[in-house]
Design an enzyme around this catalytic site. Structure first.
Site, PDB file in Angstrom:
ATOM      1  N   LYS A  86      60.312  52.492  46.792  1.00  0.00           N
ATOM      2  CA  LYS A  86      60.146  53.953  46.974  1.00  0.00           C
ATOM      3  C   LYS A  86      58.911  54.247  47.815  1.00  0.00           C
ATOM      4  O   LYS A  86      57.836  53.710  47.542  1.00  0.00           O
ATOM      5  CB  LYS A  86      60.025  54.651  45.615  1.00  0.00           C
ATOM      6  CG  LYS A  86      61.177  54.332  44.668  1.00  0.00           C
ATOM      7  CD  LYS A  86      61.135  55.149  43.400  1.00  0.00           C
ATOM      8  CE  LYS A  86      62.082  54.572  42.360  1.00  0.00           C
ATOM      9  NZ  LYS A  86      61.444  53.572  41.465  1.00  0.00           N
ATOM     10  N   TYR A 131      53.869  51.915  41.145  1.00  0.00           N
ATOM     11  CA  TYR A 131      53.849  51.245  39.836  1.00  0.00           C
ATOM     12  C   TYR A 131      52.782  50.137  39.783  1.00  0.00           C
ATOM     13  O   TYR A 131      52.483  49.597  38.718  1.00  0.00           O
ATOM     14  CB  TYR A 131      55.232  50.662  39.482  1.00  0.00           C
ATOM     15  CG  TYR A 131      56.358  51.686  39.429  1.00  0.00           C
ATOM     16  CD1 TYR A 131      56.108  53.054  39.352  1.00  0.00           C
ATOM     17  CD2 TYR A 131      57.695  51.284  39.458  1.00  0.00           C
ATOM     18  CE1 TYR A 131      57.133  53.980  39.324  1.00  0.00           C
ATOM     19  CE2 TYR A 131      58.737  52.209  39.420  1.00  0.00           C
ATOM     20  CZ  TYR A 131      58.443  53.554  39.359  1.00  0.00           C
ATOM     21  OH  TYR A 131      59.473  54.468  39.330  1.00  0.00           O
ATOM     22  N   HIS A 190      60.206  58.925  47.259  1.00  0.00           N
ATOM     23  CA  HIS A 190      59.963  58.973  45.809  1.00  0.00           C
ATOM     24  C   HIS A 190      59.955  60.410  45.275  1.00  0.00           C
ATOM     25  O   HIS A 190      60.494  60.696  44.216  1.00  0.00           O
ATOM     26  CB  HIS A 190      58.633  58.278  45.492  1.00  0.00           C
ATOM     27  CG  HIS A 190      58.523  57.777  44.099  1.00  0.00           C
ATOM     28  ND1 HIS A 190      57.802  56.653  43.752  1.00  0.00           N
ATOM     29  CD2 HIS A 190      59.039  58.246  42.933  1.00  0.00           C
ATOM     30  CE1 HIS A 190      57.889  56.464  42.453  1.00  0.00           C
ATOM     31  NE2 HIS A 190      58.628  57.416  41.922  1.00  0.00           N
ATOM     32  N   ASP A 208      64.446  47.920  40.079  1.00  0.00           N
ATOM     33  CA  ASP A 208      63.927  49.199  40.554  1.00  0.00           C
ATOM     34  C   ASP A 208      62.396  49.140  40.637  1.00  0.00           C
ATOM     35  O   ASP A 208      61.725  49.011  39.618  1.00  0.00           O
ATOM     36  CB  ASP A 208      64.347  50.336  39.612  1.00  0.00           C
ATOM     37  CG  ASP A 208      63.907  51.685  40.171  1.00  0.00           C
ATOM     38  OD1 ASP A 208      64.531  52.131  41.158  1.00  0.00           O
ATOM     39  OD2 ASP A 208      62.917  52.250  39.672  1.00  0.00           O
TER      40      ASP A 208
HETATM   41  N1  LIG Z   1      61.989  57.906  40.584  1.00  0.00           N
HETATM   42  C1  LIG Z   1      61.134  58.300  39.679  1.00  0.00           C
HETATM   43  O1  LIG Z   1      60.344  59.238  39.892  1.00  0.00           O
HETATM   44  C2  LIG Z   1      61.111  57.602  38.358  1.00  0.00           C
HETATM   45  C3  LIG Z   1      60.443  58.198  37.269  1.00  0.00           C
HETATM   46  C4  LIG Z   1      60.479  57.553  36.047  1.00  0.00           C
HETATM   47  C5  LIG Z   1      61.128  56.340  35.915  1.00  0.00           C
HETATM   48  N2  LIG Z   1      61.734  55.749  37.005  1.00  0.00           N
HETATM   49  C6  LIG Z   1      62.390  54.433  36.907  1.00  0.00           C
HETATM   50  O2  LIG Z   1      63.248  54.425  35.780  1.00  0.00           O
HETATM   51  C7  LIG Z   1      62.879  53.360  34.909  1.00  0.00           C
HETATM   52  C8  LIG Z   1      63.229  53.702  33.466  1.00  0.00           C
HETATM   53  O3  LIG Z   1      62.591  54.875  33.043  1.00  0.00           O
HETATM   54  P1  LIG Z   1      61.361  54.869  32.007  1.00  0.00           P
HETATM   55  O4  LIG Z   1      60.604  53.606  32.137  1.00  0.00           O
HETATM   56  O5  LIG Z   1      60.662  56.161  32.190  1.00  0.00           O
HETATM   57  O6  LIG Z   1      62.009  55.000  30.577  1.00  0.00           O
HETATM   58  P2  LIG Z   1      63.230  54.404  29.733  1.00  0.00           P
HETATM   59  O7  LIG Z   1      63.870  53.254  30.414  1.00  0.00           O
HETATM   60  O8  LIG Z   1      64.043  55.568  29.330  1.00  0.00           O
HETATM   61  O9  LIG Z   1      62.447  53.910  28.446  1.00  0.00           O
HETATM   62  C9  LIG Z   1      61.537  52.857  28.487  1.00  0.00           C
HETATM   63  C10 LIG Z   1      60.900  52.771  27.104  1.00  0.00           C
HETATM   64  O10 LIG Z   1      61.908  52.478  26.140  1.00  0.00           O
HETATM   65  C11 LIG Z   1      61.569  51.283  25.413  1.00  0.00           C
HETATM   66  N3  LIG Z   1      62.832  50.531  25.253  1.00  0.00           N
HETATM   67  C12 LIG Z   1      63.494  49.841  26.205  1.00  0.00           C
HETATM   68  N4  LIG Z   1      64.621  49.291  25.701  1.00  0.00           N
HETATM   69  C13 LIG Z   1      64.661  49.654  24.400  1.00  0.00           C
HETATM   70  C14 LIG Z   1      65.577  49.389  23.355  1.00  0.00           C
HETATM   71  N5  LIG Z   1      66.659  48.640  23.562  1.00  0.00           N
HETATM   72  N6  LIG Z   1      65.312  49.912  22.129  1.00  0.00           N
HETATM   73  C15 LIG Z   1      64.198  50.672  21.924  1.00  0.00           C
HETATM   74  N7  LIG Z   1      63.305  50.950  22.883  1.00  0.00           N
HETATM   75  C16 LIG Z   1      63.526  50.448  24.111  1.00  0.00           C
HETATM   76  C17 LIG Z   1      60.566  50.580  26.286  1.00  0.00           C
HETATM   77  O11 LIG Z   1      59.669  49.826  25.504  1.00  0.00           O
HETATM   78  P3  LIG Z   1      59.471  48.235  25.750  1.00  0.00           P
HETATM   79  O12 LIG Z   1      59.149  48.054  27.221  1.00  0.00           O
HETATM   80  O13 LIG Z   1      58.350  47.900  24.845  1.00  0.00           O
HETATM   81  O14 LIG Z   1      60.771  47.590  25.367  1.00  0.00           O
HETATM   82  C18 LIG Z   1      59.842  51.717  26.971  1.00  0.00           C
HETATM   83  O15 LIG Z   1      58.828  52.229  26.131  1.00  0.00           O
HETATM   84  C19 LIG Z   1      61.397  53.196  35.184  1.00  0.00           C
HETATM   85  O16 LIG Z   1      60.875  51.996  34.675  1.00  0.00           O
HETATM   86  C20 LIG Z   1      61.374  53.307  36.682  1.00  0.00           C
HETATM   87  O17 LIG Z   1      61.808  52.113  37.288  1.00  0.00           O
HETATM   88  C21 LIG Z   1      61.745  56.386  38.203  1.00  0.00           C
END
Ligand SMILES: NC(=O)c1ccc[n+]([C@@H]2O[C@H](COP(=O)([O-])OP(=O)(O)OC[C@H]3O[C@@H](n4cnc5c(N)ncnc54)[C@H](OP(=O)(O)O)[C@@H]3O)[C@@H](O)[C@H]2O)c1
Length: 355
Positions: free
Chosen positions: A112, A83, A146, A78
């Site tokens: 996006k 980003y 997006h 993704d």
């Molecule tokens: N379309 C949109 O507007 C939009 C908005 C937000 C996000 N997204 C997409 O969705 C993806 C995921 O969302 P997100 O990055 O907001 O948050 P998330 O995946 O809910 O959480 C990521 C966080 O959790 C930690 N983490 C990951 N695996 C873990 C585990 N097994 N145990 C404990 N902590 C863990 C990561 O730290 P570490 O990296 O240090 O492991 C990071 O700080 C994004 O990267 C992006 O690609 C899209």
């Protein structure tokens, strides 16, 4: 209440044989690359249900994390122009293609269209071409609008108007942007198109003009913001929901209180299954029939987050997780800087009181 997926014993056994806790073979190649559950989109194309998120990865982290993820068997990446790491994500994909781990056709790459590319067809195409160039690809598997609102066009990702506020672009509607997205499909530059952060009213508006319906709506989704109505709404219209921030985005600077990954209910379910809270939260989305895109830059967690196919949450556990709903208080990604735009999608955040 839920469509419980993958819980038939036969299906579980089959997945188990593919996804053992350590599933990289001795030569480092994934044994699971072709075996993870896929989700069929309304276009007839399949999307792997787990992808690696890349938001908040520094360029250097993105290079390592995406290489690592592909090595562990992830096939869905993704990405987004905003980003600011697409060049490194592209390099990582090239490296894994060059070392024989995957071929391009086995990868499912989402990009996006950033808000500064809401404009005429040429502007939208420029937005795609920037990502294609950085990612070193000739096509995307999925290209999303997006956000339903645009910013003034130009080089700044977050342009400011003279008064110092975010320069919102209000003279082009997302339905016009969608017409250009459809042309990108006809030009075979993208295989599927979809939206992100759209509410149900906006999806309805889009469906009224679309000749190609959106394949997915990518939205924030976790037990504090379950998106029950939006999920049903999308499913009834053949649109797949992709759950972003499935762990509640624990590292996000806007998060002011503990998220679902630290919730005692999630921890208790995790203990019962001898799994981590993150694995419970990812499995929860899959059993709801959502694709899910957790982000991690840590090799152990990247592996752990993909290893969710050897257990099954029971119906009462699914309901416990659903019961953690916090309504609008549960939303982490709010983007209130853009709330003056008529298409700001989370109007409920602007009203007083709880949902
Ligand atoms: N379309 C949109 O507007 C939009 C908005 C937000 C996000 N997204 C997409 O969705 C993806 C995921 O969302 P997100 O990055 O907001 O948050 P998330 O995946 O809910 O959480 C990521 C966080 O959790 C930690 N983490 C990951 N695996 C873990 C585990 N097994 N145990 C404990 N902590 C863990 C990561 O730290 P570490 O990296 O240090 O492991 C990071 O700080 C994004 O990267 C992006 O690609 C899209």
């Amino acid at each position: 209440m839920f469509r419980i997926l993958d819980c038939q014993p036969r299906r579980l056994v089959r997945l188990k044989t593919f996804l053992k806790p350590s599933f990289a073979s001795q030569n480092g190649r994934s044994q699971s690359s072709e075996s993870q559950p896929m989700m069929r989109m309304n276009s007839g194309c399949d999307m792997p249900m787990i992808g690696i998120g890349t938001w908040k990865m520094t360029p250097c982290q993105a290079l390592d994390a995406v290489r690592c993820a592909i090595g562990f068997g992830y096939r869905h990446i993704d990405c987004a122009h905003v980003y600011q790491n697409e060049r490194e994500v592209g390099q990582a994909m090239q490296d894994k293609i060059a070392d024989g781990t995957v071929c391009r056709e086995q990868l499912f790459v989402t990009g996006k269209l950033w808000n500064t590319y809401h404009g005429c067809y040429e502007v939208v195409k420029q937005g795609l071409e920037k990502s294609l160039c950085d990612l070193k690809l000739s096509y995307l598997d999925l290209f999303l609008i997006h956000w339903p609102f645009g910013f003034e066009n130009g080089c700044e990702l977050f342009p400011k108007s003279p008064d110092g506020e975010l320069a919102l672009k209000k003279d082009i509607h997302f339905t016009n942007v969608w017409k250009s997205m459809e042309l990108l499909v006809h030009e075979r530059l993208v295989r599927n198109i979809g939206v992100s952060n759209f509410n149900s009213t906006q999806i309805d508006q889009l469906l009224q003009v679309a000749t190609i319906p959106p394949a997915v709506n990518q939205v924030e989704c976790h037990p504090y913001l379950n998106q029950v109505c939006l999920s049903t709404f999308c499913r009834e219209r053949g649109i797949q929901l992709v759950a972003y921030s499935p762990l509640g985005s624990p590292g996000y600077e806007n998060r002011t209180s503990p998220g679902p990954i630290d919730d005692p209910v999630v921890k208790c379910i995790a203990n019962n299954h001898k799994k981590t809270p993150a694995q419970i939260l990812i499995r929860y989305q899959i059993q709801r029939g959502h694709a899910v895109i957790p982000k991690s830059v840590n090799a152990e967690r990247i592996c752990q987050n993909f290893n969710v196919f050897d257990f099954c949450l029971m119906e009462h556990e699914m309901n416990q997780l659903l019961g953690l709903e916090k309504g609008k208080q549960g939303r982490v990604v709010q983007y209130t800087d853009a709330c003056a735009h008529p298409e700001y999608p989370f109007k409920e955040l602007l009203s007083e009181g709880a949902e």
